[in-house]
Design a protein around this motif. Structure first.
Motif, PDB file in Angstrom:
ATOM      1  N   GLN A 142       0.760  -1.135   0.096  1.00 11.93           N
ATOM      2  CA  GLN A 142       0.048   0.135   0.033  1.00 11.93           C
ATOM      3  C   GLN A 142       0.746   1.243  -0.084  1.00 11.93           C
ATOM      4  OE1 GLN A 142      -2.474  -0.523   3.373  1.00 11.93           O
ATOM      5  NE2 GLN A 142      -4.037  -1.364   2.251  1.00 11.93           N
ATOM      6  N   ILE A 143       0.495   2.149  -0.780  1.00 11.48           N
ATOM      7  CA  ILE A 143       1.352   3.408  -1.091  1.00 11.48           C
ATOM      8  C   ILE A 143       0.473   4.496  -0.616  1.00 11.48           C
ATOM      9  CG2 ILE A 143       2.506   4.891  -2.860  1.00 11.48           C
ATOM     10  CD1 ILE A 143       3.702   2.157  -2.562  1.00 11.48           C
ATOM     11  N   ALA A 144       1.044   5.363   0.036  1.00  8.89           N
ATOM     12  CA  ALA A 144       0.597   6.546   0.816  1.00  8.89           C
ATOM     13  C   ALA A 144       1.292   7.776   0.046  1.00  8.89           C
ATOM     14  CB  ALA A 144       0.687   6.710   2.262  1.00  8.89           C
ATOM     15  N   THR A 145       0.335   9.010   0.054  1.00 16.73           N
ATOM     16  CA  THR A 145       1.034  10.223  -0.498  1.00 16.73           C
ATOM     17  C   THR A 145       1.271  11.075   0.823  1.00 16.73           C
ATOM     18  OG1 THR A 145       0.059   9.871  -2.503  1.00 16.73           O
ATOM     19  CG2 THR A 145       1.027  12.000  -2.079  1.00 16.73           C
ATOM     20  N   CYS A 146       2.194  11.778   0.911  1.00 15.30           N
ATOM     21  CA  CYS A 146       2.422  12.460   2.184  1.00 15.30           C
ATOM     22  C   CYS A 146       1.656  13.854   1.782  1.00 15.30           C
ATOM     23  CB  CYS A 146       3.856  12.942   2.447  1.00 15.30           C
ATOM     24  SG  CYS A 146       4.243  14.079   3.768  1.00 15.30           S
ATOM     25  N   PRO A 147       0.827  14.383   2.630  1.00 13.85           N
ATOM     26  CA  PRO A 147       0.410  15.718   2.344  1.00 13.85           C
ATOM     27  C   PRO A 147       1.265  17.082   2.299  1.00 13.85           C
ATOM     28  CG  PRO A 147      -0.338  15.163   4.572  1.00 13.85           C
ATOM     29  CD  PRO A 147       0.461  13.752   3.932  1.00 13.85           C
ATOM     30  N   VAL A 148       2.397  16.759   3.132  1.00 11.72           N
ATOM     31  CA  VAL A 148       3.382  17.908   3.218  1.00 11.72           C
ATOM     32  C   VAL A 148       4.327  18.030   1.991  1.00 11.72           C
ATOM     33  CG1 VAL A 148       5.212  18.688   4.740  1.00 11.72           C
ATOM     34  CG2 VAL A 148       3.143  17.667   5.688  1.00 11.72           C
ATOM     35  N   THR A 149       4.662  16.854   1.761  1.00 13.92           N
ATOM     36  CA  THR A 149       5.808  16.748   0.455  1.00 13.92           C
ATOM     37  C   THR A 149       5.262  16.406  -0.723  1.00 13.92           C
ATOM     38  OG1 THR A 149       6.523  14.569   1.036  1.00 13.92           O
ATOM     39  CG2 THR A 149       7.630  16.486   2.349  1.00 13.92           C
ATOM     40  N   GLY A 150       4.174  15.533  -0.609  1.00 16.21           N
ATOM     41  CA  GLY A 150       3.464  15.088  -2.044  1.00 16.21           C
ATOM     42  C   GLY A 150       4.377  13.802  -2.435  1.00 16.21           C
ATOM     43  N   GLU A 151       5.258  13.245  -1.658  1.00 16.24           N
ATOM     44  CA  GLU A 151       5.971  12.149  -1.943  1.00 16.24           C
ATOM     45  C   GLU A 151       5.249  10.739  -1.508  1.00 16.24           C
ATOM     46  OE1 GLU A 151       9.741  10.677  -3.411  1.00 16.24           O
ATOM     47  OE2 GLU A 151       9.122  12.756  -3.064  1.00 16.24           O
ATOM     48  N   ALA A 152       5.188   9.937  -2.458  1.00 14.76           N
ATOM     49  CA  ALA A 152       4.675   8.431  -2.355  1.00 14.76           C
ATOM     50  C   ALA A 152       5.630   7.732  -1.292  1.00 14.76           C
ATOM     51  CB  ALA A 152       4.471   7.608  -3.559  1.00 14.76           C
ATOM     52  N   HIS A 153       5.258   7.002  -0.426  1.00 15.09           N
ATOM     53  CA  HIS A 153       5.843   6.226   0.613  1.00 15.09           C
ATOM     54  C   HIS A 153       4.868   5.197   0.960  1.00 15.09           C
ATOM     55  CE1 HIS A 153       3.951   7.699   4.101  1.00 15.09           C
ATOM     56  NE2 HIS A 153       3.733   8.992   3.486  1.00 15.09           N
ATOM     57  N   LEU A 154       5.551   3.909   1.595  1.00 17.60           N
ATOM     58  CA  LEU A 154       4.689   3.055   2.338  1.00 17.60           C
ATOM     59  C   LEU A 154       4.125   3.378   3.432  1.00 17.60           C
ATOM     60  CD1 LEU A 154       7.510   0.129   1.803  1.00 17.60           C
ATOM     61  CD2 LEU A 154       5.565   0.344   0.746  1.00 17.60           C
ATOM     62  N   TYR A 155       3.006   2.875   3.841  1.00 18.25           N
ATOM     63  CA  TYR A 155       2.363   3.058   4.935  1.00 18.25           C
ATOM     64  C   TYR A 155       3.082   3.021   6.023  1.00 18.25           C
ATOM     65  CZ  TYR A 155      -2.239   4.351   3.142  1.00 18.25           C
ATOM     66  OH  TYR A 155      -3.205   4.980   2.453  1.00 18.25           O
ATOM     67  N   HIS A 156       2.968   3.563   7.334  1.00 19.71           N
ATOM     68  CA  HIS A 156       3.731   3.482   8.652  1.00 19.71           C
ATOM     69  C   HIS A 156       5.168   3.283   8.478  1.00 19.71           C
ATOM     70  CE1 HIS A 156      -0.364   1.728   8.961  1.00 19.71           C
ATOM     71  NE2 HIS A 156      -0.346   2.495  10.068  1.00 19.71           N
ATOM     72  N   ARG A 157       5.842   4.104   7.373  1.00 17.80           N
ATOM     73  CA  ARG A 157       7.153   3.980   7.376  1.00 17.80           C
ATOM     74  C   ARG A 157       7.622   5.533   7.318  1.00 17.80           C
ATOM     75  NH1 ARG A 157       5.654  -0.736   7.694  1.00 17.80           N
ATOM     76  NH2 ARG A 157       6.665  -2.496   6.716  1.00 17.80           N
TER      77      ARG A 157
END
Length: 65
Positions: free
Chosen positions: A26-41
């Protein structure tokens, strides 16, 4: 103790193991940076480590004298 009367074939043995499948991460997008990252990481972006939208480690501020 009970013993099997016949040898379990490789096909029947492997059919039992078909339930173990690879799942899509599952990939999340950070609301601050807009960077895609793994959840809880935590993740690095432009020399800073972010977790849950907050800066955890800032490499630009670290000075070793």
């Amino acid at each position: 103790m009970a013993h099997p009367k016949r040898k379990t074939s490789k096909t029947r043995r492997d059919k039992r193991r078909t339930h173990y499948k690879a799942t899509v991460a599952q990939i999340a997008t950070c609301p601050v940076t807009g960077e895609a990252h793994l959840y809880h990481r935590a993740y690095w972006h432009e020399g800073k480590m972010y977790y849950r939208g907050q800066v955890v480690i800032d490499k630009s501020e670290a000075t070793f004298a």
